[in-house]
Design a protein around this motif. Structure first.
Motif, PDB file in Angstrom:
ATOM      1  N   SER A  25       0.962  -1.159  -0.167  1.00  0.00           N
ATOM      2  CA  SER A  25       0.022  -0.042   0.144  1.00  0.00           C
ATOM      3  C   SER A  25       0.849   1.088  -0.250  1.00  0.00           C
ATOM      4  O   SER A  25       2.094   1.164   0.611  1.00  0.00           O
ATOM      5  CB  SER A  25      -0.889   0.013   1.170  1.00  0.00           C
ATOM      6  N   SER A  78      -8.622  10.957   4.134  1.00  0.00           N
ATOM      7  CA  SER A  78      -9.599  10.044   3.152  1.00  0.00           C
ATOM      8  C   SER A  78      -8.848   9.523   2.072  1.00  0.00           C
ATOM      9  O   SER A  78      -7.777  10.035   1.630  1.00  0.00           O
ATOM     10  CB  SER A  78     -10.806  10.624   3.120  1.00  0.00           C
ATOM     11  N   GLY A  79      -9.537   8.688   1.171  1.00  0.00           N
ATOM     12  CA  GLY A  79      -8.913   8.370   0.031  1.00  0.00           C
ATOM     13  C   GLY A  79      -8.885   9.360  -1.099  1.00  0.00           C
ATOM     14  O   GLY A  79      -7.990   9.517  -2.028  1.00  0.00           O
ATOM     15  N   ALA A  98      -6.151   1.206   6.957  1.00  0.00           N
ATOM     16  CA  ALA A  98      -7.073   0.397   6.147  1.00  0.00           C
ATOM     17  C   ALA A  98      -8.255   1.068   5.656  1.00  0.00           C
ATOM     18  O   ALA A  98      -8.775   0.698   4.457  1.00  0.00           O
ATOM     19  CB  ALA A  98      -7.442  -1.073   6.947  1.00  0.00           C
ATOM     20  N   ARG A  99      -8.936   1.915   6.577  1.00  0.00           N
ATOM     21  CA  ARG A  99      -9.907   2.809   5.988  1.00  0.00           C
ATOM     22  C   ARG A  99      -9.562   3.539   4.774  1.00  0.00           C
ATOM     23  O   ARG A  99     -10.410   3.450   3.658  1.00  0.00           O
ATOM     24  CB  ARG A  99     -10.320   3.614   6.929  1.00  0.00           C
ATOM     25  N   GLU A 159      -7.119   3.241   2.663  1.00  0.00           N
ATOM     26  CA  GLU A 159      -6.756   2.217   1.463  1.00  0.00           C
ATOM     27  C   GLU A 159      -8.113   1.729   0.785  1.00  0.00           C
ATOM     28  O   GLU A 159      -7.985   1.566  -0.362  1.00  0.00           O
ATOM     29  CB  GLU A 159      -5.899   1.178   2.060  1.00  0.00           C
ATOM     30  N   ARG A 160      -8.950   1.585   1.679  1.00  0.00           N
ATOM     31  CA  ARG A 160     -10.362   0.800   1.055  1.00  0.00           C
ATOM     32  C   ARG A 160     -10.966   2.088   0.383  1.00  0.00           C
ATOM     33  O   ARG A 160     -11.493   1.894  -0.822  1.00  0.00           O
ATOM     34  CB  ARG A 160     -11.278   0.576   2.253  1.00  0.00           C
ATOM     35  N   GLU A 161     -10.842   3.364   0.752  1.00  0.00           N
ATOM     36  CA  GLU A 161     -11.451   4.359   0.079  1.00  0.00           C
ATOM     37  C   GLU A 161     -10.688   4.985  -1.165  1.00  0.00           C
ATOM     38  O   GLU A 161     -11.295   5.074  -2.155  1.00  0.00           O
ATOM     39  CB  GLU A 161     -11.352   5.712   1.011  1.00  0.00           C
ATOM     40  N   ALA A 180      -8.928   2.750  -2.845  1.00  0.00           N
ATOM     41  CA  ALA A 180      -9.224   1.632  -4.136  1.00  0.00           C
ATOM     42  C   ALA A 180     -10.584   1.987  -4.585  1.00  0.00           C
ATOM     43  O   ALA A 180     -10.955   1.779  -5.942  1.00  0.00           O
ATOM     44  CB  ALA A 180      -9.302   0.313  -3.246  1.00  0.00           C
ATOM     45  N   ASP A 181     -11.676   2.282  -3.680  1.00  0.00           N
ATOM     46  CA  ASP A 181     -13.075   2.495  -4.367  1.00  0.00           C
ATOM     47  C   ASP A 181     -13.027   3.573  -5.408  1.00  0.00           C
ATOM     48  O   ASP A 181     -13.697   3.568  -6.153  1.00  0.00           O
ATOM     49  CB  ASP A 181     -14.005   2.999  -3.106  1.00  0.00           C
TER      50      ASP A 181
END
Ligand code: RRO
Length: 311
Positions: A16, A252-253, A282-283, A285-287, A289-290
Motif C-alpha cells: 500500500s 480519506s482516499g 485500512a480505511r 486504503e479501502r476508500e 481503492a473504491d
C-alpha cells in the motif's frame, strides 16, 4: 475490477502507498509495532537525535476540526533506540529511519553509524523541524542545505531522503529543486513537514492552544492540504529522477488520490493517524481503492502525476 495498491520503488515493495509521517505513532517500540502490524505499507520512526530528549513542555499538541498544531520539540529516545529497533525489525515491509541531529556533525555521526550497520532501512534526514526555540529550519537556508547534503553524501554512500518544509514561492521551488538535483544518492524527498509557526487560539479563554514558543507551532491536517499538494506537484515536476513522498492533509482516499495525482510515489499520514489511530490505514486504503475503481484505474501508475491543468 480488481484494484492493486501495491508499488515498487528504490528496490522496495509496498502493499500500500500509505505509511506514517515521522512524529506520529513512532516514538516507542509499541507504537512502531502497531504501525508494522497495521495495513500501513511501510514504517517510519520518530526523528532522532544523538541523545534522548524529553521535548517541549505540555500542552504541545492539539487537534481542532480543521487539523492540528504541535510544538513537540523533538521528543525521542535517542538514535541508538531506533537503530536497535531497525536491527530487530523483520522487514516484511520497508522501514525508514528519520534522523534530525542538532548539528551537522550529529547528523553525520548518525548516518555513519547507520551505514556501518548495513541494514535494509533507508534514512529520511529531517531538514525541517519548526519547533526548536532559537533554531531556524535548515532547509530554509539554501547554502547550509547544500553544504549539509554534500557532507551526507560523503559519509553515507547509499540512497537516502530528506524531509522538506513547505515552500511558498516558485523561485524557491526552482532553487531548492536545482540544489537537490545535484545529489544523485538523494533518492527521495518528503513534502511537507508541518507549516511552521502558525498560531491557534481558544476563543473562549483567549489563550493559545499550546504552551511552547508563546503558542506558535507547526500546522497539519486540513490547514495544510493545498500547500502540501503544491509542494508535491512542483517538486515532482522539477525533479523527475527523484521520488516525492506526499504528506499533509490526507484524511480519506480523496486526499491520498490527489497527492498521487500530483506525482507522489507514496503518501504519509500525520494528523489523521494521530487522531484515528492505525485503523486509518485500512480505511483510507479501502476508500482509495473504491475511488480508483469508480474512475476506472487499476494501479497507482495509471494516474500518478497525471494532474490536468488549464494550460
Ligand atoms: O518534534 C517536533 O516538534 C516536530 C518535528 Br522534529 C518536526 O519535524 N515537525 C513537527 O511538526 N514537529
Amino acid at each position: 475490477m480488481a484494484v492493486d495498491l501495491s508499488l515498487q520503488w528504490l528496490g522496495l515493495s509496498m502493499a500500500s502507498p500509505l505509511y506514517n509521517a515521522s512524529g506520529v505513532m513512532c516514538r516507542t517500540r509499541d507504537e512502531l509495532d502497531a504501525v508494522a502490524g497495521s495495513a500501513a505499507g511501510a514504517v517510519m520512526t520518530k526523528s532522532c537525535t544523538l541523545v534522548a530528549r524529553e521535548g517541549n513542555p505540555e500542552p504541545r499538541y492539539r487537534a481542532t476540526a480543521l487539523g492540528s498544531i504541535n510544538s513537540m520539540g523533538l521528543p525521542n529516545e535517542g538514535y541508538q533506540y531506533y537503530f536497535d529497533y531497525a536491527q530487530a525489525f523483520d522487514y516484511r515491509k520497508p522501514l525508514f529511519v528519520s534522523i534530525a541531529g542538532m548539528t551537522l556533525e550529529d547528523n553525520l555521526y548518525m548516518l555513519a553509524a547507520l551505514r556501518d550497520l548495513r541494514l535494509p532501512c533507508l534514512p529520511e534526514v529531517n531538514l525541517s523541524c519548526p519547533n526548536l526555540p532559537g533554531k531556524p529550519q535548515l532547509a530554509y537556508d539554501f547554502a547550509a542545505t547544500a553544504e549539509a547534503l554534500a557532507a551526507f553524501c560523503q559519509v553515507y554512500p547509499g540512497p537516502f531522503g530528506v524531509k522538506l518544509p513547505p515552500y511558498f514561492d516558485p523561485v524557491h521551488f526552482a532553487q531548492m529543486a536545482a540544489l537537490l538535483n545535484r545529489f544523485d544518492s538523494l533518492r527521495f524527498v518528503t513534502c511537507i513537514n508541518s507549516v511552521g509557526n502558525g498560531l491557534l487560539i481558544d476563543l473562549e479563554s483567549e489563550t493559545t492552544l499550546i504552551k511552547p514558543k508563546g503558542g506558535l507551532g507547526g500546522l497539519g491536517g486540513d490547514y495544510v492540504l493545498p500547500t502540501a499538494l503544491a509542494n508535491v506537484r512542483e517538486f515532482a515536476r522539477l525533479m523527475p529522477e527523484k521520488h516525492v513522498i506526499g504528506c499533509g492533509g490526507i484524511k480519506s482516499g480523496a486526499e491520498a488520490f490527489m497527492h498521487i495525482l500530483c506525482g507522489a510515489t507514496a503518501v504519509q499520514l500525520g494528523t489523521c493517524l494521530q487522531e484515528e489511530g492505525v485503523a486509518a490505514f485500512a480505511r483510507i486504503e479501502r476508500e482509495l481503492a473504491d475511488l480508483m475503481a469508480a474512475k476506472g484505474y487499476t494501479t497507482l501508475a495509471d494516474f500518478r502525476g497525471r494532474l490536468k491543468t488549464f494550460d
